[in-house]
Design a protein around this motif. Structure first.
Motif, PDB file in Angstrom:
ATOM      1  N   LYS A   3       0.881  -1.405   0.121  1.00 35.21           N
ATOM      2  CA  LYS A   3       0.040   0.041   0.057  1.00 35.21           C
ATOM      3  C   LYS A   3       0.836   1.374  -0.140  1.00 35.21           C
ATOM      4  CE  LYS A   3      -4.045   1.291   2.085  1.00 35.21           C
ATOM      5  NZ  LYS A   3      -4.641   1.602   3.329  1.00 35.21           N
ATOM      6  N   GLY A   4       0.304   2.333  -0.532  1.00 40.46           N
ATOM      7  CA  GLY A   4       1.208   3.793  -0.669  1.00 40.46           C
ATOM      8  C   GLY A   4       1.160   4.306   0.758  1.00 40.46           C
ATOM      9  N   VAL A   5       1.918   5.257   0.755  1.00 42.14           N
ATOM     10  CA  VAL A   5       1.903   5.859   2.149  1.00 42.14           C
ATOM     11  C   VAL A   5       1.076   7.386   1.892  1.00 42.14           C
ATOM     12  CG1 VAL A   5       3.617   7.563   3.574  1.00 42.14           C
ATOM     13  CG2 VAL A   5       4.320   5.408   2.633  1.00 42.14           C
ATOM     14  N   LEU A   6       0.402   7.605   2.970  1.00 37.96           N
ATOM     15  CA  LEU A   6      -0.447   8.776   2.993  1.00 37.96           C
ATOM     16  C   LEU A   6       0.350  10.059   3.711  1.00 37.96           C
ATOM     17  CD1 LEU A   6      -3.463  10.009   2.312  1.00 37.96           C
ATOM     18  CD2 LEU A   6      -4.100   9.263   4.628  1.00 37.96           C
ATOM     19  N   LEU A   7       0.390  10.920   3.104  1.00 35.91           N
ATOM     20  CA  LEU A   7       1.383  12.049   3.653  1.00 35.91           C
ATOM     21  C   LEU A   7       0.267  13.205   3.770  1.00 35.91           C
ATOM     22  CD1 LEU A   7       4.218  12.499   3.969  1.00 35.91           C
ATOM     23  CD2 LEU A   7       4.292  13.636   1.727  1.00 35.91           C
ATOM     24  N   LYS A  26       6.709  18.479  -8.254  1.00 38.72           N
ATOM     25  CA  LYS A  26       7.599  18.766  -9.455  1.00 38.72           C
ATOM     26  C   LYS A  26       8.760  18.036  -9.341  1.00 38.72           C
ATOM     27  CE  LYS A  26       9.010  22.922 -11.677  1.00 38.72           C
ATOM     28  NZ  LYS A  26       9.390  24.122 -11.815  1.00 38.72           N
ATOM     29  N   LYS A  27       9.356  17.794  -8.125  1.00 33.53           N
ATOM     30  CA  LYS A  27      10.512  17.236  -7.744  1.00 33.53           C
ATOM     31  C   LYS A  27      10.601  15.726  -7.875  1.00 33.53           C
ATOM     32  CE  LYS A  27      14.518  17.993  -4.790  1.00 33.53           C
ATOM     33  NZ  LYS A  27      14.843  18.446  -3.273  1.00 33.53           N
ATOM     34  N   ARG A  28       9.310  15.007  -7.291  1.00 29.54           N
ATOM     35  CA  ARG A  28       9.285  13.512  -7.186  1.00 29.54           C
ATOM     36  C   ARG A  28       8.147  13.291  -7.944  1.00 29.54           C
ATOM     37  NH1 ARG A  28      11.557  11.591  -1.592  1.00 29.54           N
ATOM     38  NH2 ARG A  28      10.373   9.895  -2.279  1.00 29.54           N
ATOM     39  N   ASN A  29       8.337  12.191  -8.915  1.00 28.93           N
ATOM     40  CA  ASN A  29       7.219  11.422  -9.731  1.00 28.93           C
ATOM     41  C   ASN A  29       6.472  10.314  -8.749  1.00 28.93           C
ATOM     42  OD1 ASN A  29       9.058   9.354  -9.883  1.00 28.93           O
ATOM     43  ND2 ASN A  29       9.062  10.010 -12.202  1.00 28.93           N
ATOM     44  N   ASP A  30       7.043   9.935  -7.607  1.00 25.46           N
ATOM     45  CA  ASP A  30       6.563   9.027  -6.605  1.00 25.46           C
ATOM     46  C   ASP A  30       5.013   9.475  -5.813  1.00 25.46           C
ATOM     47  OD1 ASP A  30       8.236  10.254  -5.407  1.00 25.46           O
ATOM     48  OD2 ASP A  30       8.546   8.628  -3.993  1.00 25.46           O
ATOM     49  N   GLY A  77     -16.124  29.580   5.723  1.00 30.85           N
ATOM     50  CA  GLY A  77     -17.721  29.720   4.997  1.00 30.85           C
ATOM     51  C   GLY A  77     -17.751  28.849   3.796  1.00 30.85           C
ATOM     52  N   ASN A  78     -16.935  28.347   3.330  1.00 31.51           N
ATOM     53  CA  ASN A  78     -16.870  27.180   2.242  1.00 31.51           C
ATOM     54  C   ASN A  78     -16.595  25.643   2.973  1.00 31.51           C
ATOM     55  OD1 ASN A  78     -17.646  28.555  -0.227  1.00 31.51           O
ATOM     56  ND2 ASN A  78     -15.614  29.757   0.341  1.00 31.51           N
ATOM     57  N   TYR A  79     -17.294  24.695   2.134  1.00 28.47           N
ATOM     58  CA  TYR A  79     -16.911  23.178   2.302  1.00 28.47           C
ATOM     59  C   TYR A  79     -15.664  23.059   1.452  1.00 28.47           C
ATOM     60  CZ  TYR A  79     -21.556  22.148   4.077  1.00 28.47           C
ATOM     61  OH  TYR A  79     -22.593  21.961   4.982  1.00 28.47           O
ATOM     62  N   TYR A  80     -14.847  22.163   2.063  1.00 30.71           N
ATOM     63  CA  TYR A  80     -13.587  21.503   1.292  1.00 30.71           C
ATOM     64  C   TYR A  80     -13.692  19.929   2.001  1.00 30.71           C
ATOM     65  CZ  TYR A  80     -11.712  26.217   0.797  1.00 30.71           C
ATOM     66  OH  TYR A  80     -11.533  27.579   0.380  1.00 30.71           O
ATOM     67  N   GLY A  81     -13.395  19.017   1.086  1.00 29.14           N
ATOM     68  CA  GLY A  81     -13.519  17.786   1.128  1.00 29.14           C
ATOM     69  C   GLY A  81     -12.461  16.808   0.296  1.00 29.14           C
ATOM     70  N   THR A  82     -12.269  15.856   0.791  1.00 26.90           N
ATOM     71  CA  THR A  82     -11.247  14.883   0.332  1.00 26.90           C
ATOM     72  C   THR A  82     -12.103  13.855  -0.071  1.00 26.90           C
ATOM     73  OG1 THR A  82      -9.421  15.447   1.865  1.00 26.90           O
ATOM     74  CG2 THR A  82      -9.137  13.429   0.468  1.00 26.90           C
ATOM     75  N   PRO A  83     -12.155  13.543  -1.590  1.00 27.62           N
ATOM     76  CA  PRO A  83     -12.953  12.447  -2.009  1.00 27.62           C
ATOM     77  C   PRO A  83     -12.332  10.985  -1.570  1.00 27.62           C
ATOM     78  CG  PRO A  83     -12.245  13.998  -3.841  1.00 27.62           C
ATOM     79  CD  PRO A  83     -11.684  14.300  -2.691  1.00 27.62           C
ATOM     80  N   LYS A  84     -13.030  10.147  -1.025  1.00 29.67           N
ATOM     81  CA  LYS A  84     -12.538   8.841  -0.415  1.00 29.67           C
ATOM     82  C   LYS A  84     -12.299   7.890  -1.521  1.00 29.67           C
ATOM     83  CE  LYS A  84     -15.315   7.435   2.961  1.00 29.67           C
ATOM     84  NZ  LYS A  84     -16.374   6.728   3.688  1.00 29.67           N
ATOM     85  N   THR A  85     -12.927   7.676  -2.287  1.00 32.54           N
ATOM     86  CA  THR A  85     -12.621   6.597  -3.291  1.00 32.54           C
ATOM     87  C   THR A  85     -11.176   6.852  -4.133  1.00 32.54           C
ATOM     88  OG1 THR A  85     -14.159   7.561  -4.770  1.00 32.54           O
ATOM     89  CG2 THR A  85     -14.705   5.502  -3.868  1.00 32.54           C
ATOM     90  N   ASP A  86     -11.073   8.016  -4.408  1.00 34.05           N
ATOM     91  CA  ASP A  86      -9.859   8.568  -5.290  1.00 34.05           C
ATOM     92  C   ASP A  86      -8.494   8.186  -4.488  1.00 34.05           C
ATOM     93  OD1 ASP A  86     -11.601   9.847  -6.949  1.00 34.05           O
ATOM     94  OD2 ASP A  86     -11.009  11.938  -6.568  1.00 34.05           O
ATOM     95  N   VAL A  87      -8.795   8.413  -3.455  1.00 31.81           N
ATOM     96  CA  VAL A  87      -7.631   8.291  -2.192  1.00 31.81           C
ATOM     97  C   VAL A  87      -7.289   6.705  -1.986  1.00 31.81           C
ATOM     98  CG1 VAL A  87      -6.626   8.825   0.139  1.00 31.81           C
ATOM     99  CG2 VAL A  87      -7.717  10.424  -0.990  1.00 31.81           C
ATOM    100  N   GLN A  88      -8.351   6.108  -1.761  1.00 34.96           N
ATOM    101  CA  GLN A  88      -8.250   4.653  -1.468  1.00 34.96           C
ATOM    102  C   GLN A  88      -7.680   3.818  -2.630  1.00 34.96           C
ATOM    103  OE1 GLN A  88     -12.272   3.785  -0.204  1.00 34.96           O
ATOM    104  NE2 GLN A  88     -11.776   3.847   2.036  1.00 34.96           N
ATOM    105  N   ASN A  93      -3.223   1.245  -5.105  1.00 34.19           N
ATOM    106  CA  ASN A  93      -2.455   0.833  -6.327  1.00 34.19           C
ATOM    107  C   ASN A  93      -0.886   1.125  -5.870  1.00 34.19           C
ATOM    108  OD1 ASN A  93      -4.242  -0.151  -7.921  1.00 34.19           O
ATOM    109  ND2 ASN A  93      -4.818   2.094  -8.696  1.00 34.19           N
ATOM    110  N   GLY A  94      -0.651   1.192  -4.566  1.00 33.51           N
ATOM    111  CA  GLY A  94       0.658   1.476  -4.123  1.00 33.51           C
ATOM    112  C   GLY A  94       1.231   2.976  -4.496  1.00 33.51           C
TER     113      GLY A  94
END
Ligand code: 5GP
Length: 209
Positions: A3-7, A26-30, A77-88, A93-94
């Motif tokens: 599994k990949g690492v979550l930063l 820009k510096k890292r493609n991983d 005053g605005n909503y911000y959220g992280t889409p779950k399926t994209d991250v999972q 996929n490592g």
């Protein structure tokens, strides 16, 4: 596959999270950034699906109901959220995934993803933070004061994070984050299964990828 690492890169508005993340990518493609959803209007030059998924309040609230966010928060005053399926999907996929999110969101992610790496970005000084927010030119005097006051409160949450990086020079801050990634990838609790599974000696690319 490993599994990949979550930063999770977080900190007060104006600390320079966005600039640091851009330089890192820009510096890292991983590394891969998760594109957040928001109800705020696009700023000049921002592209839907690249900088954010720009949604109406109704659509965002529908997605909250459907449990589609790993975390979400109301920020100025605005909503911000992280889409779950994209991250999972990326993690499964490592891929190593960066979330560039506010402090409320980071604390929510921490409740569910204990093995994430939580990095707090600090400005060199509060005066510098104020100047950076002014220089953006996108804030009204009221919203500037709101962001500045919040920053004072938010810095108290630093003890919930694993690492603190002062953003005095972007290149140095990026180097420090790269050192954190390297350190984390050497942690026994991250690689022990791989080591114990390995019957024919340790192949370092397999361990750290
Ligand atoms: P801005 O409007 O300046 O792009 O972002 C305002 C704040 O919202 C920043 O602190 C940014 O890191 C944060 N933010 C961006 N995306 C997300 C997200 O998906 N979740 C949360 N909780 N905060 C986010």
């Amino acid at each position: 596959m490993k599994k990949g690492v979550l930063l999770v890169i977080s900190g007060p508005s104006g600390a320079g999270k966005g600039t640091i993340c851009k330089a890192l990518l820009k510096k890292r493609n991983d590394l891969h950034i998760s594109v957040s959803a928001t109800t705020r209007s696009p700023r000049a030059g921002e592209i839907d699906g690249v900088n954010y998924h720009f949604l109406t309040k109704e659509t965002f609230e529908e997605k909250i109901k459907n449990n589609e966010f790993l975390e979400y928060a109301e920020v100025y005053g605005n909503y911000y959220g992280t889409p779950k399926t994209d991250v999972q999907k990326l993690l499964n996929n490592g891929k190593n995934v960066i979330l560039e999110i506010d402090i409320q969101g980071a604390l929510k992610v921490k409740e569910n993803c204990e093995d994430g790496i939580f990095i707090f970005i600090l400005p060199p000084s509060m005066e510098e933070l104020k100047q950076r927010i002014i220089n953006r030119g996108s804030e009204t005097p009221e919203s500037l004061m709101t962001r500045f006051k919040s920053a004072y409160k938010e810095i108290n949450y630093i003890s919930k994070y694993n690492y603190a990086v002062v953003n005095d020079e972007v290149d140095l801050a990026v180097e420090k984050i790269e050192a954190i990634i390297t350190t984390e990838k050497c942690r026994v609790d991250r690689i022990k299964d791989k080591i114990l599974d390995s019957k024919e000696g340790f192949i370092h690319e397999q361990l750290y990828d």
